[in-house]
Design a protein around this motif. Structure first.
Motif: not given
Length: 523
Positions: A377-385
């Motif tokens: 998801s967009p939030t999970d992607a930002t957190l992983a990044m």
């Protein structure tokens, strides 16, 4: 195939091999260390001697506040080492595990350390010195989750945990206010050096080998040890280093930070409890959210810390030091637990990410983010990044730099408790110490209740790996070097050894700066 041994079984085996007899009754007769400074008495139980609260430096009080650590006071007779209450000045945090219920700690007589060692008379054991984390402003060596019992028993090692000055008292550069205080921004680092010097001088009296010291740091402790790798001749301090969730990327590239309180008279005379209370209120304004986690810490000052750690390693200045390092898979998710609910907390952490993103890479940000969004998801992607930028990628860069000179080992901790926030920052600590105490790890305690055997098995594997590295320099998986990039993945499903895990995400990043651009992180 036989089932994995649990931690209690490993302890029993280690005791049998060491020739120790476990007894529920204290046996203090053999817990007397004859150090060069005098005799120190500890407490014996279950095959170990435990010494708590030994001063390694003088209390940094009065005129010594903001100055480098001084030698500890002498004593006569036998020093009783049974004080596990010391906490350097700080405001209580829900992410730490304190020895009592105080809300504010104000005792500056805190430059003390603890020692765990097997009772048997055998000497020349490997020595493990742990430097705790906590954003360089909270935490203590006296947290129950850092107890050295299991590491000492299973690894037949001597384990030391140390306190050091925190926050404004240990990491604020006051040379601009008073030239006599120039260099105070690295006094927390000097405390750690003083503790390591104490170990080198005294640890043989506790059965340890002063020529085989492994320094282990987590979070701010790992930032600190990264900075020590960038000092002159770091092999004088230790033979091996373990960096857990921290690297040279989070060592400040310039002296500092400036004190969050600019009044020198207040800084030098205010009671410590009042000072750290005021510090926290000020940080809430000038370093909100996750930025407060990187406000304090070691810095490149050109005198003690000579350059960025990655550059010093690449040039071979730490070629006499073995290195093991790694991160948790979902580092920054840790900060989501402080929000009103997990979803809101994680969203707030994701919103902080742009402040940390390198200015030189801003035109590539959308391209990098697209790689992370392929299956998130967009939030999970930002957190992983976010996690990769501030933790995983810098660890990889340090591994690459040191692998040119010495065997270097990389890991990723991937265990995620059901119903938690992922494999968050600090999640590996209960396993490395074998304490299985999950303060600050959402879902950890519930996971332990649900499947203790699996968690004990994972902990046993990590305890054996860390102590094997301390003993021999080899944690029993292949060393890291391009192009194979072999990495140990820790999880309850079984530890895997993978080559170049999550390669696409690693390759998405062009070269990172050597250090976090603190101006983009609210400084």
């Amino acid at each position: 195939m036989s089932p994995p041994r649990t931690i209690p079984a490993l302890i029993a085996l280690a005791l049998a091999l060491a020739g120790c007899s476990a007894s529920p009754e204290p046996d203090n007769r053999r817990c007397l260390a004859h150090t060069p400074a005098g005799d120190i008495a500890g407490t014996g139980k279950d095959g170990l001697c435990v010494f708590r609260g030994i001063r390694y430096a003088a209390p940094p009080t009065g005129e010594l506040r903001f100055h480098p650590p001084q030698p500890p006071p002498a004593w006569t007779g036998t020093l009783r080492a049974d004080d596990g209450s010391r906490v350097c000045p700080q405001v209580r945090s829900s992410s730490e595990e304190y020895p009592d219920d105080r809300e504010v700690f104000g005792d500056e007589d805190c430059l003390r350390l603890n020692v765990w060692t097997p009772v048997s008379g055998k000497g020349d054991r490997p020595v493990i010195v742990f430097v705790h984390g906590g954003a360089a402003r909270i935490g203590t060596a006296n947290e129950a989750r850092y107890a050295g019992d299991t590491l000492a028993r299973v690894g037949d090692a001597v384990v030391v945990t140390i306190n050091y000055r925190l926050g404004v008292l240990g990491w604020s550069e006051l040379g601009g206010l008073d030239p006599a205080l120039r260099g105070s921004g690295n006094n927390g680092l000097r405390d750690q050096i003083a503790a390591l010097d104490w170990v080198r001088t005294n640890i043989a009296a506790f059965g340890g080998d002063p020529a085989n010291v492994t320094a282990v740091g987590e979070s701010a402790g790992a930032f600190s040890l990264s900075a020590l790798l960038a000092t002159d001749r770091p092999e004088r301090l230790f033979r091996r280093v373990v960096l857990q969730s921290g690297s040279g990327y989070l060592v400040h590239p310039r002296p500092g930070p400036p004190p969050p309180i600019g009044d020198l008279a207040a800084l030098t005379t205010m009671p410590a409890a009042d000072l750290v209370t005021r510090q926290e209120k000020t940080l809430g304004r000038i370093a909100p959210g996750t930025t407060s986690a990187v406000y304090f810490g070691p810095s490149v000052d050109g005198t003690l810390v000579l350059d960025t750690p990655e550059r010093r390693l690449a040039e071979g200045h730490a070629r006499g030091v073995d290195l093991l390092l790694g991160t948790t898979r979902d580092e920054v998710n840790f900060f989501g637990q402080f929000g009103p609910d997990p979803a809101a907390g994680l969203a707030a952490v994701a919103e902080d990410q742009p402040r940390f993103f390198p200015a030189a890479l801003r035109d590539r940000r959308a391209e990098i983010a697209a790689v992370y969004r392929r299956d998130r998801s967009p939030t999970d992607a930002t957190l992983a990044m976010f996690s990769d930028q501030v933790m995983r990628l810098p660890a990889i860069r340090m591994a690459e730099a040191q692998a040119r000179w010495r065997p270097t080992y990389l890991y990723e901790f991937a265990w995620s408790p059901p119903g938690g926030l992922g494999a968050v920052h600090t999640a590996e600590l209960p396993f490395v110490f074998g304490t299985l105490r999950f303060v600050g790890v959402p879902g950890g305690a519930e996971a332990l209740s649900g499947d203790r055997a699996a968690l004990e098995a994972l902990s046993g594997q990590m305890v054996r790996a860390w102590t094997a590295f301390a003993r021999t320099g080899n944690p029993d998986w292949p060393s890291y070097r391009p192009p194979t990039r072999t990495t140990r993945i820790w999880d309850v499903r079984g530890p895997d050894v993978l080559d170049d895990p999550r390669r696409a995400e690693r390759e998405a990043w062009p070269a990172l700066p050597d250090a976090l651009e603190l101006s983009s992180a609210g400084r």
